[in-house]
Motif scaffolding. Structure first.
Motif, PDB file in Angstrom:
ATOM      1  N   GLY A  40      44.916  34.932  41.572  1.00 48.88           N
ATOM      2  CA  GLY A  40      46.107  34.564  42.510  1.00 48.88           C
ATOM      3  C   GLY A  40      47.380  34.949  41.925  1.00 48.88           C
ATOM      4  O   GLY A  40      48.353  34.798  42.322  1.00 48.88           O
ATOM      5  N   GLY A  42      48.734  37.924  41.329  1.00 49.09           N
ATOM      6  CA  GLY A  42      49.480  39.119  42.219  1.00 49.09           C
ATOM      7  C   GLY A  42      48.780  40.235  41.678  1.00 49.09           C
ATOM      8  O   GLY A  42      49.295  41.413  42.031  1.00 49.09           O
ATOM      9  N   LYS A  43      47.674  40.481  40.714  1.00 47.41           N
ATOM     10  CA  LYS A  43      47.039  41.677  40.457  1.00 47.41           C
ATOM     11  C   LYS A  43      46.872  42.746  41.321  1.00 47.41           C
ATOM     12  O   LYS A  43      47.147  43.809  41.518  1.00 47.41           O
ATOM     13  N   SER A  44      45.960  42.159  42.369  1.00 53.01           N
ATOM     14  CA  SER A  44      45.444  43.088  43.403  1.00 53.01           C
ATOM     15  C   SER A  44      46.478  43.516  44.367  1.00 53.01           C
ATOM     16  O   SER A  44      46.327  44.525  44.790  1.00 53.01           O
TER      17      SER A  44
END
Ligand code: ADP
Ligand code: ADP
Length: 226
Positions: A40, A42-44
């Motif tokens: 959650g 924000g990597k993707s």
């Protein structure tokens, strides 16, 4: 050769949630940059913005110094490897690897030589007629990488590619990916929530939390800090 530069990149999803809050990263040519951090953070979202699969709310993403904000995913010269392999179940290994080249109208003899050369690199040359269901997990993962490599992209993006594999295979594939990336010299961004994977693979490590960069640097420097 390819450099990837993120400059104050921000993502606000419809509904107002700010998933990426002004991230700047300069990735040198041939480097493997790992984005690590809890689920959650924000990597993707960041990876999908580099791929062109997600719009950028503000800031710029550049490849080789050229801003790609308004360039579609198929024109970015990028290949992505996903955790669920995303192989076509009804197609052979050969057809899975040839698919992207056929879509781009590559001449048949060139497709054939590139698919066979890539299959050889990945030790898939004896398996070209098999369907994905007739392969082991590691072999499937190699086909997914083959599909990326065969296009000769400037940049590789990996989205938790090993998270569906068991621990032993994960260790093995980690080494394979590292060697392959080094040998091919393709600038890469690799997303994982696994710290060991991040340490082993990264030339450059970016630790994210809640949409911001917490630490950035060589793996040793990052993890030695208290
Ligand atoms: P990670 O890859 O680090 O697990 P993500 O980039 O998937 O994180 O998600 C970052 C945050 O953005 C999460 O809080 C997630 O719920 C939220 N998010 C992801 N996709 C959407 C979307 N399409 N709409 C709204 N919020 C989203
Ligand atoms: P087969 O055993 O004849 O190879 P499959 O059961 O694997 O066929 O395939 C199911 C369906 O997918 C068939 O209708 C076949 O024509 C189609 N198919 C197989 N390979 C491809 C391909 N490379 N591209 C598009 N469709 C394909």
């Amino acid at each position: 050769m390819a450099t990837v530069d993120l400059n104050d990149v921000r993502k606000v999803y419809a509904g107002g949630f700010e998933a990426v809050k002004g991230v700047s990263i300069a990735i040198p040519d041939k480097a493997l940059c790992v984005l690590v951090g809890p689920s959650g953070c924000g990597k993707s979202t960041l990876l999908r913005m580099i791929a062109g699969l997600e719009t950028i709310s503000s800031g710029t993403i550049s490849i080789d110094g050229k801003v790609v904000n308004n360039i579609g995913p198929t024109d970015r010269d990028i290949a992505m490897v996903f955790q669920n392999y995303a192989l076509y179940p009804h197609m052979s290994v050969y057809d899975n690897m040839a698919y992207g080249l056929r879509n781009r109208g590559t001449p048949k003899p060139e497709i054939d030589s590139r698919v066979r050369a890539t299959a050889k690199t990945l030790e898939l040359d004896q398996l070209l007629d098999r369907k994905p269901r007739q392969l082991s997990g590691g072999q499937r993962q190699r086909v997914a990488m083959g599909r990326a490599i065969v296009r000769n992209p400037k940049v590789f993006l990996f989205d938790e590619p090993l998270s569906n594999l068991d621990a032993k295979l994960r260790g093995q594939m980690r080494v394979e990916i590292k060697n392959l990336q080094r040998n091919l010299g393709v600038t890469s961004v690799y997303v994982t929530h696994d710290q060991l994977e991040a340490m082993t693979l990264a030339d450059m490590l970016v630790v994210m939390n809640a949409g911001v960069i917490e630490q950035i640097g060589a793996p040793m420097d990052v993890y030695e800090k208290p």
